[in-house]
Design a protein around this motif. Structure first.
Motif, PDB file in Angstrom:
ATOM      1  N   PRO A 363       0.829  -1.207   0.000  1.00 23.33           N
ATOM      2  CA  PRO A 363       0.000   0.000   0.000  1.00 23.33           C
ATOM      3  C   PRO A 363       0.859   1.252   0.000  1.00 23.33           C
ATOM      4  O   PRO A 363       2.028   1.223   0.401  1.00 23.33           O
ATOM      5  CB  PRO A 363      -0.781  -0.109   1.319  1.00 23.33           C
ATOM      6  N   TRP A 364       0.254   2.360  -0.425  1.00 16.97           N
ATOM      7  CA  TRP A 364       0.961   3.637  -0.409  1.00 16.97           C
ATOM      8  C   TRP A 364       1.317   4.001   1.032  1.00 16.97           C
ATOM      9  O   TRP A 364       0.680   3.535   1.971  1.00 16.97           O
ATOM     10  CB  TRP A 364       0.080   4.727  -1.026  1.00 16.97           C
ATOM     11  N   MET A 365       2.320   4.823   1.178  1.00 19.29           N
ATOM     12  CA  MET A 365       2.786   5.204   2.511  1.00 19.29           C
ATOM     13  C   MET A 365       1.711   6.020   3.250  1.00 19.29           C
ATOM     14  O   MET A 365       0.973   6.796   2.648  1.00 19.29           O
ATOM     15  CB  MET A 365       4.062   6.032   2.352  1.00 19.29           C
ATOM     16  N   ARG A 366       1.621   5.817   4.565  1.00 14.29           N
ATOM     17  CA  ARG A 366       0.746   6.598   5.439  1.00 14.29           C
ATOM     18  C   ARG A 366       1.571   7.087   6.614  1.00 14.29           C
ATOM     19  O   ARG A 366       2.176   6.278   7.326  1.00 14.29           O
ATOM     20  CB  ARG A 366      -0.376   5.721   5.997  1.00 14.29           C
ATOM     21  N   ILE A 367       1.590   8.396   6.846  1.00 10.79           N
ATOM     22  CA  ILE A 367       2.221   8.933   8.057  1.00 10.79           C
ATOM     23  C   ILE A 367       1.320  10.007   8.650  1.00 10.79           C
ATOM     24  O   ILE A 367       0.484  10.577   7.941  1.00 10.79           O
ATOM     25  CB  ILE A 367       3.635   9.535   7.792  1.00 10.79           C
ATOM     26  N   THR A 368       1.481  10.273   9.939  1.00  5.93           N
ATOM     27  CA  THR A 368       0.664  11.324  10.558  1.00  5.93           C
ATOM     28  C   THR A 368       1.266  12.695  10.243  1.00  5.93           C
ATOM     29  O   THR A 368       2.437  12.804   9.853  1.00  5.93           O
ATOM     30  CB  THR A 368       0.606  11.169  12.089  1.00  5.93           C
ATOM     31  N   TYR A 369       0.456  13.698  10.471  1.00  8.09           N
ATOM     32  CA  TYR A 369       0.938  15.080  10.329  1.00  8.09           C
ATOM     33  C   TYR A 369       2.170  15.290  11.211  1.00  8.09           C
ATOM     34  O   TYR A 369       3.160  15.889  10.784  1.00  8.09           O
ATOM     35  CB  TYR A 369      -0.182  16.042  10.718  1.00  8.09           C
ATOM     36  N   ALA A 370       2.108  14.786  12.464  1.00  9.34           N
ATOM     37  CA  ALA A 370       3.237  14.975  13.392  1.00  9.34           C
ATOM     38  C   ALA A 370       4.503  14.325  12.837  1.00  9.34           C
ATOM     39  O   ALA A 370       5.596  14.916  12.887  1.00  9.34           O
ATOM     40  CB  ALA A 370       2.892  14.384  14.762  1.00  9.34           C
ATOM     41  N   GLU A 371       4.349  13.127  12.266  1.00  8.73           N
ATOM     42  CA  GLU A 371       5.502  12.469  11.647  1.00  8.73           C
ATOM     43  C   GLU A 371       5.999  13.260  10.440  1.00  8.73           C
ATOM     44  O   GLU A 371       7.212  13.386  10.216  1.00  8.73           O
ATOM     45  CB  GLU A 371       5.136  11.040  11.216  1.00  8.73           C
ATOM     46  N   ALA A 372       5.061  13.793   9.673  1.00 10.48           N
ATOM     47  CA  ALA A 372       5.449  14.570   8.490  1.00 10.48           C
ATOM     48  C   ALA A 372       6.285  15.776   8.904  1.00 10.48           C
ATOM     49  O   ALA A 372       7.301  16.091   8.258  1.00 10.48           O
ATOM     50  CB  ALA A 372       4.203  15.011   7.714  1.00 10.48           C
ATOM     51  N   ILE A 373       5.873  16.447   9.983  1.00  8.62           N
ATOM     52  CA  ILE A 373       6.640  17.609  10.456  1.00  8.62           C
ATOM     53  C   ILE A 373       8.055  17.170  10.846  1.00  8.62           C
ATOM     54  O   ILE A 373       9.051  17.818  10.473  1.00  8.62           O
ATOM     55  CB  ILE A 373       5.906  18.283  11.643  1.00  8.62           C
ATOM     56  N   SER A 374       8.154  16.045  11.577  1.00 12.30           N
ATOM     57  CA  SER A 374       9.483  15.546  11.973  1.00 12.30           C
ATOM     58  C   SER A 374      10.354  15.239  10.761  1.00 12.30           C
ATOM     59  O   SER A 374      11.530  15.617  10.703  1.00 12.30           O
ATOM     60  CB  SER A 374       9.355  14.262  12.804  1.00 12.30           C
ATOM     61  N   VAL A 375       9.758  14.546   9.806  1.00 16.02           N
ATOM     62  CA  VAL A 375      10.482  14.162   8.598  1.00 16.02           C
ATOM     63  C   VAL A 375      10.988  15.411   7.868  1.00 16.02           C
ATOM     64  O   VAL A 375      12.149  15.487   7.448  1.00 16.02           O
ATOM     65  CB  VAL A 375       9.563  13.321   7.686  1.00 16.02           C
ATOM     66  N   LEU A 376      10.134  16.396   7.754  1.00 10.86           N
ATOM     67  CA  LEU A 376      10.499  17.625   7.035  1.00 10.86           C
ATOM     68  C   LEU A 376      11.587  18.379   7.786  1.00 10.86           C
ATOM     69  O   LEU A 376      12.571  18.839   7.193  1.00 10.86           O
ATOM     70  CB  LEU A 376       9.262  18.523   6.860  1.00 10.86           C
ATOM     71  N   GLN A 377      11.428  18.471   9.115  1.00 12.93           N
ATOM     72  CA  GLN A 377      12.415  19.213   9.896  1.00 12.93           C
ATOM     73  C   GLN A 377      13.778  18.508   9.869  1.00 12.93           C
ATOM     74  O   GLN A 377      14.818  19.166   9.759  1.00 12.93           O
ATOM     75  CB  GLN A 377      11.901  19.415  11.331  1.00 12.93           C
ATOM     76  N   ALA A 378      13.731  17.175   9.940  1.00 15.83           N
ATOM     77  CA  ALA A 378      14.991  16.420   9.886  1.00 15.83           C
ATOM     78  C   ALA A 378      15.680  16.617   8.536  1.00 15.83           C
ATOM     79  O   ALA A 378      16.907  16.769   8.457  1.00 15.83           O
ATOM     80  CB  ALA A 378      14.725  14.938  10.141  1.00 15.83           C
ATOM     81  N   ALA A 379      14.890  16.633   7.470  1.00 21.68           N
ATOM     82  CA  ALA A 379      15.457  16.802   6.123  1.00 21.68           C
ATOM     83  C   ALA A 379      16.106  18.177   5.996  1.00 21.68           C
ATOM     84  O   ALA A 379      17.174  18.314   5.377  1.00 21.68           O
ATOM     85  CB  ALA A 379      14.376  16.617   5.064  1.00 21.68           C
ATOM     86  N   VAL A 380      15.460  19.182   6.574  1.00 23.43           N
ATOM     87  CA  VAL A 380      16.036  20.530   6.536  1.00 23.43           C
ATOM     88  C   VAL A 380      17.335  20.556   7.350  1.00 23.43           C
ATOM     89  O   VAL A 380      18.358  21.085   6.902  1.00 23.43           O
ATOM     90  CB  VAL A 380      15.026  21.568   7.071  1.00 23.43           C
ATOM     91  N   ALA A 381      17.295  19.948   8.566  1.00 30.06           N
ATOM     92  CA  ALA A 381      18.483  19.921   9.429  1.00 30.06           C
ATOM     93  C   ALA A 381      19.646  19.190   8.754  1.00 30.06           C
ATOM     94  O   ALA A 381      20.807  19.595   8.877  1.00 30.06           O
ATOM     95  CB  ALA A 381      18.131  19.248  10.755  1.00 30.06           C
ATOM     96  N   ASP A 382      19.310  18.124   8.037  1.00 28.86           N
ATOM     97  CA  ASP A 382      20.324  17.341   7.303  1.00 28.86           C
ATOM     98  C   ASP A 382      20.777  18.010   6.004  1.00 28.86           C
ATOM     99  O   ASP A 382      21.521  17.418   5.231  1.00 28.86           O
ATOM    100  CB  ASP A 382      19.729  15.978   6.885  1.00 28.86           C
ATOM    101  N   ARG A 383      20.227  19.164   5.713  1.00 28.56           N
ATOM    102  CA  ARG A 383      20.501  19.882   4.457  1.00 28.56           C
ATOM    103  C   ARG A 383      20.160  19.038   3.212  1.00 28.56           C
ATOM    104  O   ARG A 383      20.767  19.204   2.155  1.00 28.56           O
ATOM    105  CB  ARG A 383      21.975  20.309   4.394  1.00 28.56           C
ATOM    106  N   GLN A 384      19.195  18.144   3.369  1.00 30.57           N
ATOM    107  CA  GLN A 384      18.710  17.413   2.185  1.00 30.57           C
ATOM    108  C   GLN A 384      17.887  18.327   1.291  1.00 30.57           C
ATOM    109  O   GLN A 384      17.713  18.067   0.102  1.00 30.57           O
ATOM    110  CB  GLN A 384      17.799  16.255   2.606  1.00 30.57           C
ATOM    111  N   VAL A 385      17.298  19.355   1.896  1.00 28.54           N
ATOM    112  CA  VAL A 385      16.391  20.222   1.140  1.00 28.54           C
ATOM    113  C   VAL A 385      16.384  21.594   1.801  1.00 28.54           C
ATOM    114  O   VAL A 385      16.595  21.721   3.016  1.00 28.54           O
ATOM    115  CB  VAL A 385      14.965  19.612   1.096  1.00 28.54           C
TER     116      VAL A 385
END
Lengths: 528, 528
Positions: A363-385
């Motif tokens: 199935p397609w991926m499912r994450i919560t809004y809270a997880e999405a925020i973490s994922v996005l913040q981590a990506a920014v911190a890691d300079r991925q984006v």
């Protein structure tokens, strides 16, 4: 040289096997069932379309040297010293039928855009992409010439931007291959979605378009009046509006039928004139009774899209889009030149989109809004984006965040669930066993585009919904009928809505939503 | 005594053979395909509906003593000293599932209208009309009780007029068997019509609902405005209206696709408040390129109706309507009591209507307007009939004339063709090789109702259409885009329109058109 080029492997050669390609010599896309219904032999059958003739030549119903009559419009004419060729199209499919004039003088009157009736001998062409051509030895009938000899047909073969076509030829633009193909894609999409819902036990319903309440409270509604209206009198005896969403009415229908869906127009008086906004658009909405799990609703959405996209691909729709994209790309011209010329969708992107919908491993991926925020913040911190807008917990996801989640994190469709309550409308169900900080809702995000579908469980408790309406500050009297749906035998339920033109844009590889509908309406634009 | 009566042969026993009846123990009507789609096993399936359970019990998928969970609303409860019974419905089909409580105290909380989740053992009931019941030995879950204990469920089993339901319970009325059945009939009708057009090579299109011209020039249009509108500014930069017919736009789409159809809402600000008028209704319209014969268009209409009605009958829709009519007739109550109480449609009438559509011996009758006038005048002269309105050559046929032609003369559907030009709109094609006194048009009339479909060939010549628009006194500039469709490669073509609710009324045996749509809108009425 040109022949040489066209013999190189194209993108569509690469994605489809040889056997698959052999089948697609028969046009499958529109009228893909291809059995003209005759319930009574005495009734008069319509003449065969281009699609019918290609189909019958491909499957052997029409044999070499059969007398065949074709009706259509001349797409192009090529005259040589002795012989001449004309490509005939009628919009029943993208493919054309080639007429071969054994004496080029017979073709002397033919021009691009005129309509003709041509009778000749069928020639089966087993080595070419199209299964047949028609050999013409006697003059053919030009049905419709140019009405005013000085005014040449405006849709010559040269490239024109969509923006130019919309502005200058709003009622003629369906005669171009690309626009006709989008209209056939819409039709096929409706068929496949309808089949999904029919086979899944949903009743197709027709909620009203004229309503007595501005349901979402957003204010961006159109009002309706008639010639008898004045300061004291209104046609309906009260203010009336064009619907912005049929959801509330659909919930009433669900109380009688359990599983309902609709595909209806919706209207928003938004002042935005972007490539994403229409004032009149079609919306697919569904409601399901007797579910307490958001996963049920997400599963319906996923199955609906998987089923429909698979079926459309089997009908040849992706291949068709890719062919037209390649045609345009070959000409080094973008489909969306003009105002959005930097935002072209490539054939490769479209193939990726379709395949990511129907990939069959999990199935397609499912994450919560809270997880999405973490994922996005981590990506920014890691300079991925790097984003233009900061990622803030408790704030709406911006379009760039949504596109990154789908395109880079999930690399395909992704459901984001359980957004903070304060971002969402009054009718959504608070997440059970919590203090009500989040609601049971989801957005389905897709690469390149962001939100495609939004859904939720609905508050089904009478007292709690009553409080929610009061808290929202909305007009409780206008919503009393909606609240009353919870009065006797209420049921846990949920549903979703999908902008139909957004799906068409996504699948059709169309960037500007104005290309996804026949007569687009937006601020200051209401042509025809 | 009552049992005795119910064992007499019913009307439906008479029209269906025993073997046919045996099959209909399985609900076929909605979700008649009955395979819930699962594209990926990890996705979450919805619980079975009543329809699913009946189907699986009927075909042996569910065996005696299987544990079964049913969700639905209690339609009725019958408590005896030891045991109790409850009928559970969920709107997925008209049929209910009977719960048998082996200890009547378990059922003590059950009331009509509450929603429940009940798990028990399946009991196959081969001798009864329904294939199974569920034996309950442990307490069941009441999901939704009455929210306000003092306010009893308003839709008790006693008969209520439709007029009362519309006025008092506009959002709850879908919970009655008769109204839910009409909604399922609509859904099935859309499916069958869609299949007809898809298999006949038509593209389903979506013409605009907001238009910039009052196309028919009748003046009965709704105007649209937004909150930014004022004396100088309009949202669309010009006046805008809700469409009264999509035909003109459909002709533009036809120039790109050859064969197009649509099912969309249309709007008329008519001040009539009769049983035949709605301000918002759905209209099926189609256009076909490359035909010079009205017979082509009539044949499409006839095949469309024959195909769809046959398919709907095979799905059990007629039988369902007859059952509900018999239920109401047994109660000596009319479906359309109240304002139209004298105008009840009987089960026998409905059967006659369906059968006259699909009778397979010969095409429906076709006569010209001139012949119709002669037939009517002869019938009056022969004292076969007395009309309120005189039959005058050159005047419109009145409703009583139309009903007599279909009901008494043709005894079934009848096409009346070639009406005088002065009665018809500017775009119709004058009859070829005449002085233009008549146009190539038809009305399809049916018994009891009159006009069901209207169609014509369209004027396709640029110069002649230009003259016709000027003669009609309409705004030529607003129609310039329409006229331009004839400028390059015009084609002879024609089409038709059918009021979707009229078809539902006719097939469903519904007299008042307000019962054929979920949320009817007419002057002074816009509930919800």
């Amino acid at each position: 040289m040109l022949l040489q080029t066209s013999k190189r492997l194209s993108l569509s050669d690469i994605i489809y096997s040889a056997s698959r390609r052999a089948n697609t010599r028969i046009p499958q896309y529109t009228s893909y069932l291809h059995r003209q219904i005759t319930t009574l032999s005495a009734l008069k059958r319509l003449p065969d379309t281009v699609s019918d003739i290609l189909y019958k030549a491909g499957n052997g119903t029409l044999k070499e040297t059969s007398k065949v009559t074709v009706h259509g419009w001349v797409r192009s004419v090529r005259k040589q010293k002795k012989i001449a060729f004309a490509q005939i199209a009628d919009g029943s499919c993208d493919q054309m039928i080639q007429l071969v004039f054994l004496d080029s003088s017979i073709a002397s009157e033919l021009k691009t855009g005129v309509s003709v009736r041509a009778t000749g001998d069928l020639v089966i062409t087993p080595t070419r992409a199209d299964p047949c051509e028609i050999s013409i030895s006697t003059p053919i009938q030009v049905i419709g010439d140019y009405a005013i000899p000085d005014e040449a047909y405006p849709l010559q073969k040269k490239f024109m931007t969509q923006e130019f076509l919309r502005r200058e030829h709003p009622a003629q633009r369906f005669r171009t291959r690309v626009n006709a193909n989008i209209l056939r894609l819409r039709s096929l999409t409706v068929s496949c979605l309808s089949e999904f819902f029919s086979e899944s036990g949903f009743t197709q319903t027709h909620p009203p378009l004229i309503t007595s309440s501005d349901c979402e409270g957003a204010g961006e509604v159109f009002s309706i009046s008639s010639s008898i209206d004045n300061a004291e009198t209104k046609f309906f005896g009260q203010d009336s509006y064009l619907t912005v969403s049929t959801q509330l009415h659909l919930e009433a229908l669900m109380m009688g039928l359990s599983r309902v869906w609709t595909l209806t127009p919706a209207f928003r008086a938004e002042e935005s004139a972007t490539s994403r906004h229409l004032s009149e658009f079609w919306m697919l909405e569904a409601e399901v009774a007797f579910t307490e799990e958001l996963e049920h609703i997400m599963s319906i959405v996923e199955q609906m899209i998987r089923f429909s996209v698979r079926k459309m691909k089997d009908a040849g729709a992706l291949e068709q889009i890719v062919k037209l994209k390649e045609m345009l790309e070959k000409q080094k011209l973008a489909v969306n030149e003009g105002e959005d010329d930097e935002e072209t969708v490539t054939a490769a992107q479209v193939i990726t989109r379709w395949n990511s919908f129907i990939a069959n491993d999990q199935p397609w991926m499912r994450i919560t809004y809270a997880e999405a925020i973490s994922v996005l913040q981590a990506a920014v911190a890691d300079r991925q984006v790097e984003f233009i807008h900061a990622v803030e917990d408790g704030e709406s996801l911006k379009s760039e965040h949504e596109k990154w989640l789908a395109g880079n994190y999930a690399r395909g469709p992704i459901f984001i669930t359980q957004y903070p309550s304060h971002m969402k409308p009054f009718y959504m169900l608070p997440t059970p066993n919590t203090s009500g900080q989040t609601v049971e809702c989801f957005d389905l995000l897709v690469p390149d585009m962001g939100e495609l579908v939004g859904g939720s469980l609905r508050e089904h408790d009478f007292a709690r919904l009553n409080s929610a309406i009061e808290l929202s500050g909305m007009d409780t009297s206008a919503l009393s009928w909606y609240l009353e749906l919870r009065k006797w035998g209420t049921v846990p339920h949920g549903g979703f809505g999908m902008g139909f033109e957004r799906l068409i844009c996504y699948l059709g590889g169309v960037y500007n939503i104005r290309e996804a509908i026949a007569f687009p309406r937006w601020i200051d634009h209401c042509a025809c």
